[in-house]
Enzyme design. Sequence first.
Site, mmCIF file in Angstrom:
data_model
loop_
_atom_site.group_PDB
_atom_site.id
_atom_site.type_symbol
_atom_site.label_atom_id
_atom_site.label_comp_id
_atom_site.label_asym_id
_atom_site.label_seq_id
_atom_site.Cartn_x
_atom_site.Cartn_y
_atom_site.Cartn_z
ATOM 1 N N GLU A 106 -7.131 38.991 -13.474
ATOM 2 C CA GLU A 106 -6.211 39.361 -12.391
ATOM 3 C C GLU A 106 -6.891 39.326 -11.032
ATOM 4 O O GLU A 106 -6.244 39.134 -10.005
ATOM 5 C CB GLU A 106 -5.576 40.738 -12.658
ATOM 6 N N CYS A 108 -10.188 43.694 -20.533
ATOM 7 C CA CYS A 108 -11.342 44.583 -20.463
ATOM 8 C C CYS A 108 -11.222 45.743 -21.463
ATOM 9 O O CYS A 108 -11.407 45.523 -22.647
ATOM 10 C CB CYS A 108 -11.584 45.063 -19.038
ATOM 11 N N HIS A 139 -11.720 40.252 -16.117
ATOM 12 C CA HIS A 139 -10.471 40.580 -15.412
ATOM 13 C C HIS A 139 -9.941 39.350 -14.683
ATOM 14 O O HIS A 139 -10.293 39.120 -13.527
ATOM 15 C CB HIS A 139 -10.731 41.667 -14.366
ATOM 16 N N GLY A 158 -0.083 54.647 5.024
ATOM 17 C CA GLY A 158 0.885 54.059 4.099
ATOM 18 C C GLY A 158 1.918 53.180 4.772
ATOM 19 O O GLY A 158 2.993 52.943 4.227
HETATM 20 N N1 GLN Z 1 -14.668 51.350 -20.025
HETATM 21 C C1 GLN Z 1 -14.942 50.036 -20.508
HETATM 22 C C2 GLN Z 1 -16.363 49.597 -20.185
HETATM 23 O O1 GLN Z 1 -17.004 50.167 -19.350
HETATM 24 C C3 GLN Z 1 -13.941 49.036 -19.943
HETATM 25 C C4 GLN Z 1 -14.062 48.838 -18.477
HETATM 26 C C5 GLN Z 1 -12.840 48.216 -17.841
HETATM 27 O O2 GLN Z 1 -11.768 48.172 -18.449
HETATM 28 N N2 GLN Z 1 -12.960 47.766 -16.625
HETATM 29 O O3 GLN Z 1 -16.851 48.659 -20.763
#
Ligand code: GLN
Length: 534
Positions: free
Chosen positions: A505, A377, A503, A13
Amino acid sequence: MHYLFIAGGVMSGLGKGTITSALSHLLKNSGLKVSALKIDPYLNYDAGTMNPYQHGEVFVLDDGSEVDLDLGNYERFLDTDLVGDNNITTGKVYREVIERERRGEYLGSTVQIIPHITDEIKNRIRKVAESSDLDILLVEVGGTVGDIESMPFLEAIRELKGEEPPGSVLTALVTLIPEIGQNGEQKTKPTQHSVNTLRSLGIQPDIIFCRLKGQLLNSTRKKISRFTDVREDGIIGIRDMKNVYGLPKVMNDQKITQYLTGLMHLQTDPFRDILQQFNANIENPREHVRIALVGKYTALQDAYISHREAFLHVTGNTGIGVSIEWIDADEMIERPEAFNKVHGVIIPGGFGYRGVEGKIAAIKYARENNIPLAGICLGFQAATIEFARNVLGLKGANSSEFDTNTPHPVIDLLPEQMHVTDLGGTMRLGSKKILIKKGTLAYHVYGKSVIEERHRHRYEVNPDYIEKFSKAGYIFSGTDQEGIRMEISELRGRDNFLATQYHSEFRSRPLRPSPIHLFLVKKALEYKMKRERS
Ligand code: GLN
């Protein structure tokens, strides 16, 4: 080819990942071809099956590899797309060696840690360095020197040093300098002990990064140098910093590049501080907004590190500071008024049912109260479920991930997932092209109709319901290339509500912030100003 290994002493850490990343940035912007590699001594094959509460976020690369979150730091600081080979784990090394043994490739020899495991480790490290024709590869060794798990890796480093030309393999050790008592006396003993442990494994460090609260005193530096044989200019003080993107400059001010290139006989240019304005914006933002992040791992912010960084990138580019309010999804159900203070909401990804109803409640509140929202997601899937239940009136609508008997599986398993049984590396993963419909909010946000973003999911919008959604004003403005998978959703007539199956990000970089996070922050500022006026 040059290698710099960065190991950790005293305790975990201490920010080895950040130090490795910042140094890679500094060297790259001093004209060298640089990359970074992370060694994770755990037995997992990769980070894909690890709980974010134990290890922080699982980061996803373009090639679909699920890797340690430090790879995200490397990508952000280096502004490069890395591949799965940049993360070596004990699991990957042993799997390869055992499979080779099963194929009989060791010709009957006894397969051992030395030389077979250490050779495989060295091969993997060399492969990364050679495949991209680098000047220098930084290799971060996870864990702390002295851990049983990291022994084979440190042994491989010792061997590599002997095999490569002199001066081409260096080692750095990251240690802690505790500051004790009222005067904050800087203590060097933990550093001395860590160096001794490293030496007992046959490795003499060339650089010591000292983590501490304040400035490293010259007397402390002298003392460490005397006990460790590391030259004084190789002892670098890394004080606590609010903004880690300022770290390359802190290192440059201590002339680390000159020290390194002197030992390695490399030529560099003067450091180009491309983050100067970016850092100035982060340190003195002109405006300020509060964004709620409604998740289920909010007690450990590292579980959402790429979101935190993406918001920082937005600040660095716009001068709009972002405070993230970490809201536990389960709490949302009882007190949606937590939103009264915020100017925008982000619902990040996640797995499993816990927290989902809270996320749905949060989305309902944001939708009904015109609060800017971005869903990512699972956040996209939850927004779809919320709309199905509360606008389309589909009672019990859900994802079949959470309720296998739901009468309305508006989110359902991807068809190719039907027969998948293994959890690791089997989702829809990595960078994929997305087509955006012209004239939509998403098109306005991205300014183009073909984008590429990273994915990590098993479930998707059920195609049977798409028409129903569109008719009621829940529009899928982005799809995959075939037009089969829904990638982006928005509400007709609403310019501050956007959700994505992917995603964004993961691809956010300091000077190229995630368009979704940028959109949310801009809308949050508009919302804040409107609210203040009324
Ligand atoms: N659990 C959901 C899926 O598998 C979303 C996955 C996530 O948010 N990365 O589709």
